[in-house]
Design a protein around this motif. Structure first.
Motif, mmCIF file in Angstrom:
data_model
loop_
_atom_site.group_PDB
_atom_site.id
_atom_site.type_symbol
_atom_site.label_atom_id
_atom_site.label_comp_id
_atom_site.label_asym_id
_atom_site.label_seq_id
_atom_site.Cartn_x
_atom_site.Cartn_y
_atom_site.Cartn_z
ATOM 1 N N GLN A 170 11.541 -47.375 -31.980
ATOM 2 C CA GLN A 170 11.724 -48.365 -30.914
ATOM 3 C C GLN A 170 12.612 -47.812 -29.801
ATOM 4 O OE1 GLN A 170 13.242 -51.503 -33.440
ATOM 5 N NE2 GLN A 170 11.317 -52.652 -33.330
ATOM 6 N N ILE A 171 13.659 -47.086 -30.177
ATOM 7 C CA ILE A 171 14.534 -46.461 -29.172
ATOM 8 C C ILE A 171 13.745 -45.440 -28.365
ATOM 9 C CG2 ILE A 171 16.584 -45.047 -28.802
ATOM 10 C CD1 ILE A 171 17.743 -46.290 -31.385
ATOM 11 N N ALA A 172 12.939 -44.644 -29.066
ATOM 12 C CA ALA A 172 12.126 -43.638 -28.383
ATOM 13 C C ALA A 172 11.180 -44.285 -27.377
ATOM 14 C CB ALA A 172 11.334 -42.829 -29.417
ATOM 15 N N ASN A 173 10.550 -45.379 -27.772
ATOM 16 C CA ASN A 173 9.641 -46.081 -26.864
ATOM 17 C C ASN A 173 10.388 -46.627 -25.656
ATOM 18 O OD1 ASN A 173 7.597 -45.569 -28.696
ATOM 19 N ND2 ASN A 173 7.644 -47.620 -29.601
ATOM 20 N N GLU A 174 11.565 -47.200 -25.902
ATOM 21 C CA GLU A 174 12.354 -47.799 -24.816
ATOM 22 C C GLU A 174 12.817 -46.748 -23.814
ATOM 23 O OE1 GLU A 174 13.736 -51.243 -23.013
ATOM 24 O OE2 GLU A 174 12.664 -51.111 -24.925
ATOM 25 N N MET A 175 13.165 -45.557 -24.317
ATOM 26 C CA MET A 175 13.733 -44.515 -23.456
ATOM 27 C C MET A 175 12.706 -43.469 -23.046
ATOM 28 S SD MET A 175 17.421 -43.937 -25.369
ATOM 29 C CE MET A 175 18.006 -42.821 -24.073
ATOM 30 N N ALA A 176 11.443 -43.641 -23.460
ATOM 31 C CA ALA A 176 10.376 -42.690 -23.143
ATOM 32 C C ALA A 176 10.729 -41.287 -23.643
ATOM 33 C CB ALA A 176 10.086 -42.673 -21.645
ATOM 34 N N LEU A 177 11.144 -41.224 -24.902
ATOM 35 C CA LEU A 177 11.516 -39.961 -25.531
ATOM 36 C C LEU A 177 10.700 -39.767 -26.797
ATOM 37 C CD1 LEU A 177 15.419 -40.259 -25.366
ATOM 38 C CD2 LEU A 177 13.983 -38.866 -23.862
ATOM 39 N N ALA A 178 10.679 -38.536 -27.294
ATOM 40 C CA ALA A 178 10.087 -38.276 -28.600
ATOM 41 C C ALA A 178 11.036 -38.810 -29.678
ATOM 42 C CB ALA A 178 9.867 -36.785 -28.798
ATOM 43 N N GLU A 179 10.475 -39.261 -30.802
ATOM 44 C CA GLU A 179 11.318 -39.788 -31.867
ATOM 45 C C GLU A 179 12.286 -38.727 -32.386
ATOM 46 O OE1 GLU A 179 10.969 -42.217 -36.132
ATOM 47 O OE2 GLU A 179 9.171 -41.481 -35.101
ATOM 48 N N GLN A 180 11.854 -37.471 -32.453
ATOM 49 C CA GLN A 180 12.744 -36.402 -32.903
ATOM 50 C C GLN A 180 13.925 -36.239 -31.956
ATOM 51 O OE1 GLN A 180 12.697 -34.520 -35.834
ATOM 52 N NE2 GLN A 180 14.739 -34.067 -35.039
ATOM 53 N N THR A 181 13.689 -36.419 -30.662
ATOM 54 C CA THR A 181 14.782 -36.339 -29.682
ATOM 55 C C THR A 181 15.812 -37.429 -29.938
ATOM 56 O OG1 THR A 181 13.267 -35.422 -28.029
ATOM 57 C CG2 THR A 181 15.347 -36.337 -27.221
ATOM 58 N N VAL A 182 15.336 -38.626 -30.255
ATOM 59 C CA VAL A 182 16.249 -39.725 -30.578
ATOM 60 C C VAL A 182 17.060 -39.390 -31.822
ATOM 61 C CG1 VAL A 182 16.390 -42.140 -31.305
ATOM 62 C CG2 VAL A 182 14.838 -41.471 -29.453
ATOM 63 N N ARG A 183 16.389 -38.844 -32.852
ATOM 64 C CA ARG A 183 17.114 -38.457 -34.065
ATOM 65 C C ARG A 183 18.197 -37.433 -33.754
ATOM 66 N NH1 ARG A 183 11.936 -38.969 -36.781
ATOM 67 N NH2 ARG A 183 11.509 -36.744 -36.480
ATOM 68 N N ASN A 184 17.886 -36.501 -32.843
ATOM 69 C CA ASN A 184 18.883 -35.500 -32.462
ATOM 70 C C ASN A 184 20.077 -36.151 -31.764
ATOM 71 O OD1 ASN A 184 17.218 -33.514 -33.493
ATOM 72 N ND2 ASN A 184 16.350 -32.956 -31.499
ATOM 73 N N TYR A 185 19.789 -37.108 -30.872
ATOM 74 C CA TYR A 185 20.874 -37.823 -30.198
ATOM 75 C C TYR A 185 21.749 -38.544 -31.219
ATOM 76 C CZ TYR A 185 19.573 -37.351 -25.244
ATOM 77 O OH TYR A 185 19.350 -36.883 -23.980
ATOM 78 N N ILE A 186 21.111 -39.225 -32.173
ATOM 79 C CA ILE A 186 21.868 -39.988 -33.168
ATOM 80 C C ILE A 186 22.727 -39.062 -34.022
ATOM 81 C CG2 ILE A 186 21.664 -41.448 -35.223
ATOM 82 C CD1 ILE A 186 19.205 -42.731 -33.878
ATOM 83 N N SER A 187 22.196 -37.898 -34.381
ATOM 84 C CA SER A 187 22.980 -36.936 -35.157
ATOM 85 C C SER A 187 24.205 -36.494 -34.377
ATOM 86 C CB SER A 187 22.124 -35.717 -35.507
ATOM 87 O OG SER A 187 21.077 -36.069 -36.387
ATOM 88 N N ARG A 188 24.054 -36.259 -33.078
ATOM 89 C CA ARG A 188 25.202 -35.849 -32.258
ATOM 90 C C ARG A 188 26.214 -36.986 -32.130
ATOM 91 N NH1 ARG A 188 21.256 -33.166 -28.983
ATOM 92 N NH2 ARG A 188 21.403 -34.740 -27.350
ATOM 93 N N ILE A 189 25.707 -38.211 -31.997
ATOM 94 C CA ILE A 189 26.602 -39.366 -31.906
ATOM 95 C C ILE A 189 27.428 -39.484 -33.176
ATOM 96 C CG2 ILE A 189 26.667 -41.894 -31.883
ATOM 97 C CD1 ILE A 189 24.181 -41.748 -30.017
ATOM 98 N N TYR A 190 26.776 -39.395 -34.337
ATOM 99 C CA TYR A 190 27.494 -39.488 -35.604
ATOM 100 C C TYR A 190 28.564 -38.400 -35.692
ATOM 101 C CZ TYR A 190 23.937 -42.657 -37.599
ATOM 102 O OH TYR A 190 23.115 -43.717 -37.869
ATOM 103 N N ALA A 191 28.204 -37.176 -35.297
ATOM 104 C CA ALA A 191 29.148 -36.061 -35.385
ATOM 105 C C ALA A 191 30.350 -36.284 -34.464
ATOM 106 C CB ALA A 191 28.444 -34.752 -35.038
ATOM 107 N N LYS A 192 30.094 -36.768 -33.261
ATOM 108 C CA LYS A 192 31.184 -36.986 -32.310
ATOM 109 C C LYS A 192 32.111 -38.114 -32.735
ATOM 110 C CE LYS A 192 29.129 -35.220 -28.030
ATOM 111 N NZ LYS A 192 28.771 -35.540 -26.614
ATOM 112 N N LEU A 193 31.534 -39.167 -33.323
ATOM 113 C CA LEU A 193 32.337 -40.335 -33.691
ATOM 114 C C LEU A 193 32.962 -40.195 -35.071
ATOM 115 C CD1 LEU A 193 30.116 -43.282 -32.389
ATOM 116 C CD2 LEU A 193 31.842 -41.941 -31.171
#
Length: 214
Positions: A170-193
């Motif tokens: 759903q995030i990928a659809n909303e942001m016009a991104l590939a689902e793998q790209t969203v997973r990469n963003y989420i992994s970076r968010i988790y690491a940063k936080l």
């Protein structure tokens, strides 16, 4: 939401239900559709009425809370569960949050907190008693949490959708991104936080009073 939030109240104490009912009836944005006095009845009524929110007491006869939540995730996946209880054991709280509970309120809080929690989870947010949120992490872990400023603007945008309960697709659809790209963003968010899951990300946002990055 464009319609009143449909709520199922499950508590085996009639006086407690009466007090909560009064608070919910006073809010024009909430529609109390049914009341249950045990876990089995809560399951039946949730399947029959398919409410937006289940307000659930933990200490009831019938199905255990963990079993009830697990079954309802299968039968009514759109249902948001808010726990209302005096029970605050950290291990049990974590188990419920990992099972998909979106809110956890201690019974010594004002009824206004119950109303606020219902409104929050109904639109994809979370709600925790501050005592619970702070105890779920040790003092060292809290001090290690990053500031919101460490996230890029794009990561903040992903985090907004994450906190609203949206799936990676759903995030990928909303942001016009590939689902793998969203997973990469989420992994970076988790690491940063310094968090490991969506539940911990929601707790991080709660502790920072930064629930929607507005």
């Amino acid at each position: 939401m464009t319609h009143p939030i449909r709520v199922l109240l499950a508590d085996d104490h009639p006086l407690i239900r009466a007090g909560i009912r009064t608070a919910l009836d006073a809010d024009a944005g909430i529609d109390l559709v049914a009341e249950a006095a045990d876990g089995d009845e809560a399951y039946r009524l949730a399947c029959a009425h398919r409410p937006d929110v289940l307000l659930l007491d933990l200490n009831m006869p019938g199905l255990s809370p963990l079993e009830l939540v697990a079954r309802l995730r299968e039968e009514v996946p759109s249902l948001n569960v808010v726990v209302l209880t005096a029970f605050d054991d950290d291990v049990y709280v974590r188990s419920l949050l990992n099972a998909g509970v979106k809110g956890y309120i201690l019974k010594d809080e004002a009824l206004e907190a119950v109303v606020q929690a219902i409104h929050s989870v109904a639109v994809g947010g979370t709600w925790f008693s501050e005592t619970i949120a702070r105890r779920l992490f040790s003092q060292n872990e809290k001090e290690a949490f990053a500031s919101p400023a460490v996230l890029s603007e794009r990561e903040k945008e992903v985090m907004r959708y994450l906190l609203r309960g949206m799936t990676n697709q759903q995030i990928a659809n909303e942001m016009a991104l590939a689902e793998q790209t969203v997973r990469n963003y989420i992994s970076r968010i988790y690491a940063k936080l310094g968090v490991r899951s969506r539940t911990e990300a929601a707790l991080w946002a709660w502790l920072h009073r930064f629930r929607d990055f507005d």
